[in-house]
Write an enzyme that holds these catalytic residues in place. Sequence first.
Site, short mmCIF file in Angstrom:
data_model
loop_
_atom_site.label_atom_id
_atom_site.label_comp_id
_atom_site.label_asym_id
_atom_site.label_seq_id
_atom_site.Cartn_x
_atom_site.Cartn_y
_atom_site.Cartn_z
N TYR A 1 24.38 -21.33 16.81
CA TYR A 1 23.23 -22.15 16.39
C TYR A 1 22.03 -21.26 16.07
O TYR A 1 21.36 -21.45 15.04
CB TYR A 1 22.92 -23.13 17.52
N LYS B 1 20.06 -20.77 12.50
CA LYS B 1 18.63 -21.08 12.33
C LYS B 1 17.85 -19.83 11.91
O LYS B 1 16.87 -19.92 11.19
CB LYS B 1 18.06 -21.69 13.61
N1 LIG Z 1 16.29 -32.01 18.98
C1 LIG Z 1 15.76 -30.81 19.15
O1 LIG Z 1 15.25 -30.46 20.23
C2 LIG Z 1 15.72 -29.84 18.00
C3 LIG Z 1 15.04 -28.64 18.19
C4 LIG Z 1 14.97 -27.72 17.16
C5 LIG Z 1 15.57 -28.02 15.96
N2 LIG Z 1 16.23 -29.19 15.79
C6 LIG Z 1 16.86 -29.40 14.48
O2 LIG Z 1 16.39 -30.61 13.93
C7 LIG Z 1 17.40 -31.19 13.10
C8 LIG Z 1 17.66 -32.62 13.54
O3 LIG Z 1 18.08 -32.60 14.88
P1 LIG Z 1 18.18 -33.89 15.81
O4 LIG Z 1 17.76 -33.49 17.16
O5 LIG Z 1 17.56 -35.06 15.15
O6 LIG Z 1 19.77 -34.03 15.85
P2 LIG Z 1 20.75 -35.28 15.71
O7 LIG Z 1 22.07 -34.81 16.19
O8 LIG Z 1 20.16 -36.49 16.32
O9 LIG Z 1 20.77 -35.49 14.13
C9 LIG Z 1 21.41 -34.58 13.27
C10 LIG Z 1 21.74 -35.31 11.99
O10 LIG Z 1 22.48 -34.43 11.13
C11 LIG Z 1 23.58 -35.16 10.59
N3 LIG Z 1 24.68 -34.25 10.23
C12 LIG Z 1 25.43 -33.49 11.06
N4 LIG Z 1 26.36 -32.83 10.33
C13 LIG Z 1 26.18 -33.17 9.05
C14 LIG Z 1 26.82 -32.82 7.82
N5 LIG Z 1 27.86 -31.96 7.78
N6 LIG Z 1 26.37 -33.37 6.67
C15 LIG Z 1 25.35 -34.26 6.69
N7 LIG Z 1 24.69 -34.63 7.81
C16 LIG Z 1 25.12 -34.09 8.97
C17 LIG Z 1 23.98 -36.10 11.72
O11 LIG Z 1 24.76 -37.16 11.22
C18 LIG Z 1 22.62 -36.54 12.23
O12 LIG Z 1 22.13 -37.61 11.47
C19 LIG Z 1 18.62 -30.29 13.23
O13 LIG Z 1 18.67 -29.37 12.16
C20 LIG Z 1 18.36 -29.55 14.54
O14 LIG Z 1 19.01 -28.32 14.57
C21 LIG Z 1 16.33 -30.11 16.78
#
Ligand SMILES: NC(=O)c1ccc[n+]([C@@H]2O[C@H](COP(=O)([O-])OP(=O)(O)OC[C@H]3O[C@@H](n4cnc5c(N)ncnc54)[C@H](O)[C@@H]3O)[C@@H](O)[C@H]2O)c1
Length: 249
Positions: free
Chosen positions: A157, A161
């Site tokens: 991951y 990133k």
């Molecule tokens: N939640 C956190 O603390 C956090 C922190 C830093 C970064 N992020 C980043 O923010 C973004 C959203 O995260 P989140 O927490 O809402 O996660 P989440 O798991 O709730 O949502 C992720 C979304 O990506 C979609 N997805 C996954 N694989 C896919 C694919 N192959 N094609 C199309 N869509 C796909 C999923 O269906 C989902 O809607 C991500 O990139 C994550 O890495 C999240």
Amino acid sequence: MDKRFAGKVAIVTGGSRGIGEAIVRRLASEGARVYATYISNPERAKNIQDELTKDGQSVRFIQADVSNEQSVKELIDEVVKEVGRIDVLVNNAGITRDTLLMRMSETDWDDVLDTNLKGAFLTCKSVCRTMMSQRKGRIINIGSIVGINGNPGQANYCASKAGLIGLTKSLAKELSSRNILVNCIAPGFVETDMTDKLTEEQRAGFSTQIPLKRAAKSEEIASVVAFFVSDDSSYITGQVLCVDGGLAM
Ligand SMILES: NC(=O)c1ccc[n+]([C@@H]2O[C@H](COP(=O)([O-])OP(=O)(O)OC[C@H]3O[C@@H](n4cnc5c(N)ncnc54)[C@H](O)[C@@H]3O)[C@@H](O)[C@H]2O)c1
């Protein structure tokens, strides 16, 4: 809300839950015509689409897998065919397959890199032609502070990133002459389904390390996306903005 994004067409990947859903809601509420992707749970995507459409907002969900070139091509072709332009791309889709390196399988590595990094490469490449001919565009990549600092148990991951930051900066340089601004938002700890997987102990550990002493809400990431879409950020490109309550300081 002020309709400052009226007339703008935005694509948001992974828009049916978590941070992506908050981004869809925020951009649509400010008047953007939003095309959001989902990969599973079509009912959830339909419910959000129906709710926002009823409210007079423009949101359409399209099923797409960002790690698949053909799927991305079909998504972008469909949007261009329907509205003829793309002003904003938000690369939000992301997954985790956390485990220590010693136990990490090749599939764990490939799945995460394919979705989080190759996915952004494919969408950027696909929207580029349209944005270049418009001589205008905004690309916002959702990274993570662990792409800057690293994190044990998340080598795949973190690498994805970190790669997203390199992609952001390279594209910012490549596309600047066409007035396409490319930036990266690096969230810290955000309350979503993704972080629901953490144990109570891990969550508490995170929270004590955050100077603001709490996790972010998805809306607090979406508001920064809105900033990068708006004219207020017209002189910012190639940047990584940590939205993390001070965690990465
Ligand atoms: N939640 C956190 O603390 C956090 C922190 C830093 C970064 N992020 C980043 O923010 C973004 C959203 O995260 P989140 O927490 O809402 O996660 P989440 O798991 O709730 O949502 C992720 C979304 O990506 C979609 N997805 C996954 N694989 C896919 C694919 N192959 N094609 C199309 N869509 C796909 C999923 O269906 C989902 O809607 C991500 O990139 C994550 O890495 C999240």
